[in-house]
Design a protein around this motif. Structure first.
Motif, PDB file in Angstrom:
ATOM      1  N   LYS A 143     -31.696  14.419  11.591  1.00  0.00           N
ATOM      2  CA  LYS A 143     -30.407  13.899  12.032  1.00  0.00           C
ATOM      3  C   LYS A 143     -29.987  12.721  11.155  1.00  0.00           C
ATOM      4  O   LYS A 143     -30.790  12.138  10.423  1.00  0.00           O
ATOM      5  N   SER A 144     -28.710  12.359  11.229  1.00  0.00           N
ATOM      6  CA  SER A 144     -28.228  11.225  10.463  1.00  0.00           C
ATOM      7  C   SER A 144     -28.870   9.948  10.987  1.00  0.00           C
ATOM      8  O   SER A 144     -29.288   9.862  12.135  1.00  0.00           O
ATOM      9  N   GLY A 145     -28.952   8.926  10.136  1.00  0.00           N
ATOM     10  CA  GLY A 145     -29.577   7.669  10.524  1.00  0.00           C
ATOM     11  C   GLY A 145     -28.865   6.500   9.896  1.00  0.00           C
ATOM     12  O   GLY A 145     -27.723   6.608   9.440  1.00  0.00           O
ATOM     13  N   LEU A 146     -29.548   5.351   9.840  1.00  0.00           N
ATOM     14  CA  LEU A 146     -28.948   4.136   9.313  1.00  0.00           C
ATOM     15  C   LEU A 146     -28.699   4.246   7.817  1.00  0.00           C
ATOM     16  O   LEU A 146     -29.522   4.762   7.060  1.00  0.00           O
ATOM     17  N   LYS A 147     -27.548   3.703   7.390  1.00  0.00           N
ATOM     18  CA  LYS A 147     -27.239   3.581   5.973  1.00  0.00           C
ATOM     19  C   LYS A 147     -27.467   2.158   5.472  1.00  0.00           C
ATOM     20  O   LYS A 147     -27.669   1.953   4.277  1.00  0.00           O
ATOM     21  N   GLU A 148     -27.401   1.191   6.381  1.00  0.00           N
ATOM     22  CA  GLU A 148     -27.584  -0.206   5.996  1.00  0.00           C
ATOM     23  C   GLU A 148     -28.484  -0.890   7.017  1.00  0.00           C
ATOM     24  O   GLU A 148     -28.206  -0.865   8.219  1.00  0.00           O
ATOM     25  N   LEU A 149     -29.581  -1.502   6.532  1.00  0.00           N
ATOM     26  CA  LEU A 149     -30.555  -2.141   7.404  1.00  0.00           C
ATOM     27  C   LEU A 149     -30.891  -3.527   6.871  1.00  0.00           C
ATOM     28  O   LEU A 149     -31.242  -3.686   5.702  1.00  0.00           O
ATOM     29  N   THR A 150     -30.789  -4.531   7.736  1.00  0.00           N
ATOM     30  CA  THR A 150     -31.137  -5.909   7.386  1.00  0.00           C
ATOM     31  C   THR A 150     -32.286  -6.378   8.269  1.00  0.00           C
ATOM     32  O   THR A 150     -32.187  -6.349   9.501  1.00  0.00           O
ATOM     33  N   LEU A 151     -33.372  -6.819   7.603  1.00  0.00           N
ATOM     34  CA  LEU A 151     -34.551  -7.329   8.299  1.00  0.00           C
ATOM     35  C   LEU A 151     -34.949  -8.689   7.733  1.00  0.00           C
ATOM     36  O   LEU A 151     -36.126  -9.051   7.743  1.00  0.00           O
ATOM     37  N   SER A 152     -33.993  -9.453   7.265  1.00  0.00           N
ATOM     38  CA  SER A 152     -34.263 -10.759   6.667  1.00  0.00           C
ATOM     39  C   SER A 152     -35.019 -11.668   7.636  1.00  0.00           C
ATOM     40  O   SER A 152     -34.825 -11.614   8.847  1.00  0.00           O
ATOM     41  N   ALA A 153     -35.877 -12.525   7.073  1.00  0.00           N
ATOM     42  CA  ALA A 153     -36.481 -13.636   7.818  1.00  0.00           C
ATOM     43  C   ALA A 153     -37.186 -13.201   9.094  1.00  0.00           C
ATOM     44  O   ALA A 153     -36.951 -13.760  10.175  1.00  0.00           O
ATOM     45  N   ASN A 154     -38.052 -12.203   8.986  1.00  0.00           N
ATOM     46  CA  ASN A 154     -38.926 -11.798  10.081  1.00  0.00           C
ATOM     47  C   ASN A 154     -40.378 -11.918   9.604  1.00  0.00           C
ATOM     48  O   ASN A 154     -41.050 -10.919   9.333  1.00  0.00           O
ATOM     49  N   PRO A 155     -40.899 -13.153   9.501  1.00  0.00           N
ATOM     50  CA  PRO A 155     -42.219 -13.354   8.903  1.00  0.00           C
ATOM     51  C   PRO A 155     -43.378 -12.800   9.715  1.00  0.00           C
ATOM     52  O   PRO A 155     -44.508 -12.749   9.228  1.00  0.00           O
ATOM     53  N   GLY A 156     -43.135 -12.380  10.951  1.00  0.00           N
ATOM     54  CA  GLY A 156     -44.205 -11.812  11.768  1.00  0.00           C
ATOM     55  C   GLY A 156     -44.594 -10.409  11.361  1.00  0.00           C
ATOM     56  O   GLY A 156     -45.614  -9.879  11.826  1.00  0.00           O
ATOM     57  N   ILE A 157     -43.815  -9.775  10.503  1.00  0.00           N
ATOM     58  CA  ILE A 157     -44.147  -8.422  10.031  1.00  0.00           C
ATOM     59  C   ILE A 157     -45.217  -8.525   8.948  1.00  0.00           C
ATOM     60  O   ILE A 157     -45.085  -9.283   7.991  1.00  0.00           O
ATOM     61  N   ASN A 179     -31.910  -4.992   3.132  1.00  0.00           N
ATOM     62  CA  ASN A 179     -31.994  -6.438   2.935  1.00  0.00           C
ATOM     63  C   ASN A 179     -33.278  -6.961   3.559  1.00  0.00           C
ATOM     64  O   ASN A 179     -33.418  -6.969   4.789  1.00  0.00           O
ATOM     65  N   LEU A 180     -34.206  -7.412   2.709  1.00  0.00           N
ATOM     66  CA  LEU A 180     -35.505  -7.912   3.168  1.00  0.00           C
ATOM     67  C   LEU A 180     -35.719  -9.357   2.745  1.00  0.00           C
ATOM     68  O   LEU A 180     -36.848  -9.851   2.745  1.00  0.00           O
ATOM     69  N   ASP A 181     -34.675 -10.061   2.411  1.00  0.00           N
ATOM     70  CA  ASP A 181     -34.778 -11.420   1.881  1.00  0.00           C
ATOM     71  C   ASP A 181     -35.447 -12.379   2.870  1.00  0.00           C
ATOM     72  O   ASP A 181     -35.362 -12.221   4.072  1.00  0.00           O
ATOM     73  N   TYR A 182     -36.109 -13.366   2.304  1.00  0.00           N
ATOM     74  CA  TYR A 182     -36.777 -14.434   3.049  1.00  0.00           C
ATOM     75  C   TYR A 182     -37.847 -13.930   4.010  1.00  0.00           C
ATOM     76  O   TYR A 182     -38.002 -14.425   5.123  1.00  0.00           O
ATOM     77  N   ASN A 183     -38.582 -12.934   3.561  1.00  0.00           N
ATOM     78  CA  ASN A 183     -39.821 -12.514   4.190  1.00  0.00           C
ATOM     79  C   ASN A 183     -40.961 -12.735   3.189  1.00  0.00           C
ATOM     80  O   ASN A 183     -40.755 -12.549   1.983  1.00  0.00           O
ATOM     81  N   PRO A 184     -42.151 -13.107   3.636  1.00  0.00           N
ATOM     82  CA  PRO A 184     -43.276 -13.336   2.712  1.00  0.00           C
ATOM     83  C   PRO A 184     -43.919 -12.027   2.261  1.00  0.00           C
ATOM     84  O   PRO A 184     -45.049 -11.696   2.632  1.00  0.00           O
ATOM     85  N   LEU A 185     -43.204 -11.280   1.433  1.00  0.00           N
ATOM     86  CA  LEU A 185     -43.666  -9.951   1.038  1.00  0.00           C
ATOM     87  C   LEU A 185     -44.810 -10.015   0.028  1.00  0.00           C
ATOM     88  O   LEU A 185     -45.841  -9.367   0.187  1.00  0.00           O
ATOM     89  N   GLY A 186     -44.606 -10.750  -1.059  1.00  0.00           N
ATOM     90  CA  GLY A 186     -45.615 -10.825  -2.110  1.00  0.00           C
ATOM     91  C   GLY A 186     -45.601  -9.599  -3.011  1.00  0.00           C
ATOM     92  O   GLY A 186     -44.888  -8.622  -2.774  1.00  0.00           O
ATOM     93  N   ASP A 187     -46.432  -9.664  -4.040  1.00  0.00           N
ATOM     94  CA  ASP A 187     -46.424  -8.619  -5.071  1.00  0.00           C
ATOM     95  C   ASP A 187     -46.912  -7.270  -4.560  1.00  0.00           C
ATOM     96  O   ASP A 187     -46.426  -6.224  -4.996  1.00  0.00           O
ATOM     97  N   HIS A 188     -47.880  -7.280  -3.636  1.00  0.00           N
ATOM     98  CA  HIS A 188     -48.424  -6.007  -3.148  1.00  0.00           C
ATOM     99  C   HIS A 188     -47.352  -5.187  -2.436  1.00  0.00           C
ATOM    100  O   HIS A 188     -47.174  -3.990  -2.712  1.00  0.00           O
ATOM    101  N   VAL A 189     -46.637  -5.821  -1.530  1.00  0.00           N
ATOM    102  CA  VAL A 189     -45.575  -5.119  -0.802  1.00  0.00           C
ATOM    103  C   VAL A 189     -44.454  -4.714  -1.756  1.00  0.00           C
ATOM    104  O   VAL A 189     -43.891  -3.617  -1.641  1.00  0.00           O
ATOM    105  N   ALA A 190     -44.133  -5.583  -2.727  1.00  0.00           N
ATOM    106  CA  ALA A 190     -43.089  -5.244  -3.694  1.00  0.00           C
ATOM    107  C   ALA A 190     -43.447  -3.981  -4.470  1.00  0.00           C
ATOM    108  O   ALA A 190     -42.567  -3.163  -4.783  1.00  0.00           O
TER     109      ALA A 190
END
Length: 299
Positions: A143-157, A179-190
């Protein structure tokens, strides 16, 4: 009369204003309702939810910055979304949802027939929320789903949660903006996200501003852009420990890809959405990097 917009920011709402909002929703005279940071009592919040449940003209709902501030309000919003059939963009940035709150909302989000843009930035989410969000990014052929998703600044993930999201993005047939800005992703997640971008046929915008990346991530992203054809057009890498040279190389490659697409097929039709996403904590200046065009995704 054509549907109009109601936009109020950071103010207490009077009873008269709430009545006007409800009347506009019931009369299907409102396309965009933004109550960003507004203060209202639980009774008035419930009145607005009941009115938007039956609204057929409402396309965008912005309740950013703490309007949905309690479990009871989350339940009222969920009930409204179960009935509403018109909302395309829902912005809840800065709401204390937590994983438990998103679990209350999720059934209504998953079944909504029109929802394509969702902002859950700074909503105190963790890995359990990611499991639910992945269900809003159905795989190819579903089925159709999201085209735009923002999860900025959720450091608990955690990295485990981000890896699950990367897999969902790789297989999604819909998502165009992430949009995943301002989460502590680091190189591994990138690195996992680079694989997701390479696999996706639809992802056009990826915001990784302030996510703890280094030249290692940039080199991986550069290799991806250079060697694998993707739909990616914009990549935000500001506020990371990445050399200007690597950022410029990525920008140049994305610009070349966009120019080739325009020459081959002309400018494609793109649907524009009203911007409800919350800005970053600082103003982006000349030092910010967004590839390739330099346009600010937050409007």
């Amino acid at each position: 009369m054509l549907p109009s917009s109601i936009q109020i920011s950071g103010e207490p709402l009077s009873g008269a204003e709430v009545r006007d909002i409800c009347r506009g929703l019931r009369d299907n005279a409102v396309r965009l309702l933004s109550l960003r940071g507004c203060r209202l009592c639980d009774r008035d919040f419930g009145r607005i939810c009941r009115a938007l449940a039956g609204a057929t003209s409402l396309a965008q709902l912005n309740l950013n910055l703490g309007v949905v501030s309690s479990p009871s309000r989350i339940k009222q919003l969920a009930e409204a979304l179960r009935t509403n059939r018109s909302i395309q963009s829902l912005f809840l940035h800065g709401s204390p949802l937590t994983d438990a709150g998103l679990a209350l909302l999720n059934p209504a989000l998953a079944l909504h027939p029109a929802l394509v843009a969702l902002d859950l930035g700074d909503c105190m989410l963790g890995d359990e929320a990611i499991n639910l969000i992945c269900g809003l990014l159905p795989p190819d052929g579903a089925k159709s789903g999201l085209k735009e998703l923002t999860l900025s600044a959720n450091p608990g993930i955690t990295p485990k949660g981000w890896s699950r999201l990367a897999i969902a993005v790789a297989h999604s047939s819909q998502v165009r903006v992430l949009n995943l800005d301002y989460n502590p992703l680091g190189d591994h997640v990138a690195g996992m996200l680079a694989v997701a971008v390479a696999s996706s046929r639809t992802l056009e915008v990826l915001d990784l501003e302030g996510t703890g990346l280094t030249n290692q991530s940039a080199q991986t992203l550069l290799d991806m852009v250079e060697n694998y054809p993707t739909a990616l057009r914009s990549l935000v890498l500001a506020e990371n420990s990445i050399s200007p040279e690597l950022q410029q190389q990525i920008c140049d490659l994305l610009s070349e890809g966009e120019e080739e697409e325009e020459v081959a097929g002309g400018a494609g039709d793109t649907q524009e959405w009203e911007r409800g996403r919350e800005p970053a904590a600082h103003q982006r200046g000349s030092s910010s990097w967004m590839c390739p065009s330099g346009k600010n995704p937050e409007g």
